[in-house]
Design a protein around this motif. Structure first.
Motif, PDB file in Angstrom:
ATOM      1  N   SER A  72       0.835  -1.209   0.000  1.00 40.72           N
ATOM      2  CA  SER A  72       0.000   0.000   0.000  1.00 40.72           C
ATOM      3  C   SER A  72       0.866   1.254   0.000  1.00 40.72           C
ATOM      4  O   SER A  72       1.963   1.250   0.568  1.00 40.72           O
TER       5      SER A  72
ATOM      6  N   ASP B 139     -14.137  -3.904  -4.649  1.00 35.02           N
ATOM      7  CA  ASP B 139     -13.184  -3.979  -5.755  1.00 35.02           C
ATOM      8  C   ASP B 139     -13.931  -4.563  -6.951  1.00 35.02           C
ATOM      9  O   ASP B 139     -14.839  -5.373  -6.778  1.00 35.02           O
TER      10      ASP B 139
ATOM     11  N   ASP C 140      -7.975   4.173  -3.905  1.00 38.16           N
ATOM     12  CA  ASP C 140      -6.544   4.134  -4.257  1.00 38.16           C
ATOM     13  C   ASP C 140      -6.531   3.563  -5.683  1.00 38.16           C
ATOM     14  O   ASP C 140      -6.694   2.361  -5.866  1.00 38.16           O
TER      15      ASP C 140
HETATM   16  C1  LIG Z   1      -3.794   0.214  -6.191  1.00 40.90           C
HETATM   17  S1  LIG Z   1      -4.915  -1.092  -5.921  1.00 40.90           S
HETATM   18  C2  LIG Z   1      -5.537  -0.773  -4.312  1.00 40.90           C
HETATM   19  C3  LIG Z   1      -4.621  -1.241  -3.220  1.00 40.90           C
HETATM   20  C4  LIG Z   1      -5.190  -1.146  -1.820  1.00 40.90           C
HETATM   21  N1  LIG Z   1      -5.483   0.217  -1.440  1.00 40.90           N
HETATM   22  C5  LIG Z   1      -4.262  -1.781  -0.793  1.00 40.90           C
HETATM   23  O1  LIG Z   1      -3.854  -1.101   0.156  1.00 40.90           O
HETATM   24  O2  LIG Z   1      -3.970  -2.973  -0.905  1.00 40.90           O
HETATM   25  C6  LIG Z   1      -6.242  -0.626  -6.920  1.00 40.90           C
HETATM   26  C7  LIG Z   1      -7.429  -1.570  -6.893  1.00 40.90           C
HETATM   27  O3  LIG Z   1      -8.553  -0.821  -7.333  1.00 40.90           O
HETATM   28  C8  LIG Z   1      -9.374  -1.638  -8.111  1.00 40.90           C
HETATM   29  N2  LIG Z   1     -10.153  -0.733  -8.957  1.00 40.90           N
HETATM   30  C9  LIG Z   1      -9.690   0.125  -9.878  1.00 40.90           C
HETATM   31  N3  LIG Z   1     -10.704   0.794 -10.437  1.00 40.90           N
HETATM   32  C10 LIG Z   1     -11.844   0.372  -9.818  1.00 40.90           C
HETATM   33  C11 LIG Z   1     -13.223   0.707  -9.945  1.00 40.90           C
HETATM   34  N4  LIG Z   1     -13.641   1.601 -10.854  1.00 40.90           N
HETATM   35  N5  LIG Z   1     -14.109   0.093  -9.139  1.00 40.90           N
HETATM   36  C12 LIG Z   1     -13.693  -0.827  -8.213  1.00 40.90           C
HETATM   37  N6  LIG Z   1     -12.401  -1.194  -8.073  1.00 40.90           N
HETATM   38  C13 LIG Z   1     -11.486  -0.604  -8.871  1.00 40.90           C
HETATM   39  C14 LIG Z   1      -8.415  -2.538  -8.856  1.00 40.90           C
HETATM   40  O4  LIG Z   1      -9.054  -3.727  -9.264  1.00 40.90           O
HETATM   41  C15 LIG Z   1      -7.329  -2.760  -7.818  1.00 40.90           C
HETATM   42  O5  LIG Z   1      -7.553  -3.947  -7.088  1.00 40.90           O
END
Ligand SMILES: C[S@@+](CC[C@H](N)C(=O)[O-])C[C@H]1O[C@@H](n2cnc3c(N)ncnc32)[C@H](O)[C@@H]1O
Length: 332
Positions: free
Chosen positions: A13, A58, A102
């Motif tokens: 993260s 997610d 995020d």
């Molecule tokens: C950078 S990662 C997040 C990491 C998390 N904050 C952690 O601490 O482990 C981004 C995540 O956002 C999800 N994501 C991206 N766009 C999204 C959306 N429009 N709706 C839901 N999930 C989304 C992706 O599938 C991915 O798993």
């Protein structure tokens, strides 16, 4: 199979200290993590108070499965899940004290070759975060007209060689795999860019991923909706990784009449985090807060009473309260 992948899901993260400090987590409140990914931020929120609730979203089934394996057992009463695009989420009357997102992809999405996000591993050109719906990157690469491809690569990839890359793609298609496409792109750009700081296919892959997942449109819709899901005084924090996303967050926070912007300038990673996790170098965190109405002053008074008795010291996270069987949470 899904469980094996879930167990191996490992995402580091970013901006955790800053995110948790600014959220200023309150007991007996409900939080929304709109992009739970590897569950890192979700876990930190849950660890702050024993009697809060978190809804983890997610759009990627693999991410939800992994976070269930990692956290559901420890927080059976506090944690619930929703799989889908955060822009389509409906809170059904719930009001959150804090909402976080995020953005972008997680490390496992990049590292699991078959997902097709990375030009470093040979895989079908997929790139869908939610593999149950939507078009794949192959459909764009192999079927779009040259002008539309060039515009996409230019706008979403901010790629200066967009026209020649689009031409090369159209001349050489169909492409089946990520590496075939990456090699064709590398052969198209001038020699000095071939061995530059970033791989020559980076920007084109970013553009394809944004289009496949409708990332910017989803973000716009989410930021327009999410302030309505906040309690008065509740906060929303969004971490973005490139200028197209950051511009949307900055402008939509500023223009939303329900919100006051908290961060005039985005929060960025401290040098120690940047050294430890290169991905954090491009991360920008912006926060806004839902405005208080006259009728909301009662809520604000209750909140400050509770805050006074709540020692939200980030250092607490290192040696967190009972039960000790819960995973130890380190904010490095
Ligand atoms: C950078 S990662 C997040 C990491 C998390 N904050 C952690 O601490 O482990 C981004 C995540 O956002 C999800 N994501 C991206 N766009 C999204 C959306 N429009 N709706 C839901 N999930 C989304 C992706 O599938 C991915 O798993």
């Amino acid at each position: 199979m899904e469980t094996q992948k879930a167990a191996a899901f490992n995402h580091r993260s970013v901006l955790s200290r800053e995110l948790i400090a600014e959220l200023d987590i309150l007991p007996k409140s409900i939080y929304l993590d709109a992009t739970t990914g590897g569950g890192g931020h979700s876990e930190l929120i849950l660890a702050q108070e024993e009697n809060l609730k978190l809804i983890a979203i997610d759009r990627d089934a693999m991410a939800i499965a992994a976070v269930k394996v990692r956290l559901a057992h420890y927080y059976p009463q506090q944690l619930s899940f929703w799989q889908g695009n955060f822009a389509s989420y409906e809170p059904n009357g719930l009001l959150f004290t804090g909402i976080i997102a995020d953005l972008g992809v997680s490390s496992p999405q990049l590292d699991v070759a078959e997902r097709g996000f990375s030009f470093r591993h040979t895989a079908p050109l997929d790139m869908r975060m939610d593999r149950s719906t939507g078009i794949t990157a192959a459909e764009i690469v192999n079927h779009w007209q040259e002008v539309a491809l060039a515009d996409l690569i230019y706008q979403y990839g901010e790629e200066r060689f967009a026209r020649r890359i689009a031409k090369k793609i159209v001349q050489n298609r169909p492409f089946k795999t990520t590496t075939e496409l990456a090699e064709a792109i590398a052969a198209t750009v001038p020699g000095k860019y071939r061995h530059g700081r970033i791989h020559p296919a980076t920007r084109t892959f970013q553009a394809l991923r944004i289009e496949v997942n409708q990332e910017l449109k989803s973000l716009e819709k989410f930021i327009d909706l999410a302030p309505n899901w906040l309690k008065p005084g509740g906060k929303i924090g969004i971490i973005s990784f490139h200028s197209l996303e950051d511009r949307i967050v900055k402008h939509r926070f500023r223009d939303n009449e329900l919100l006051d912007v908290i961060t005039k300038k985005p929060i960025t990673a401290q040098p120690d985090e940047q050294r430890a996790n290169p991905r954090s170098r491009s991360a920008k965190l912006r926060f806004a807060q839902r405005k208080m109405g006259v009728a909301d002053l009662k809520y604000e008074t209750e909140k400050s009473d509770r805050s006074a008795s709540h020692s939200s010291n980030i250092a607490d996270v290192h040696h967190h309260r009972t039960p000790t069987s819960k995973p130890r949470i380190l904010l490095d």
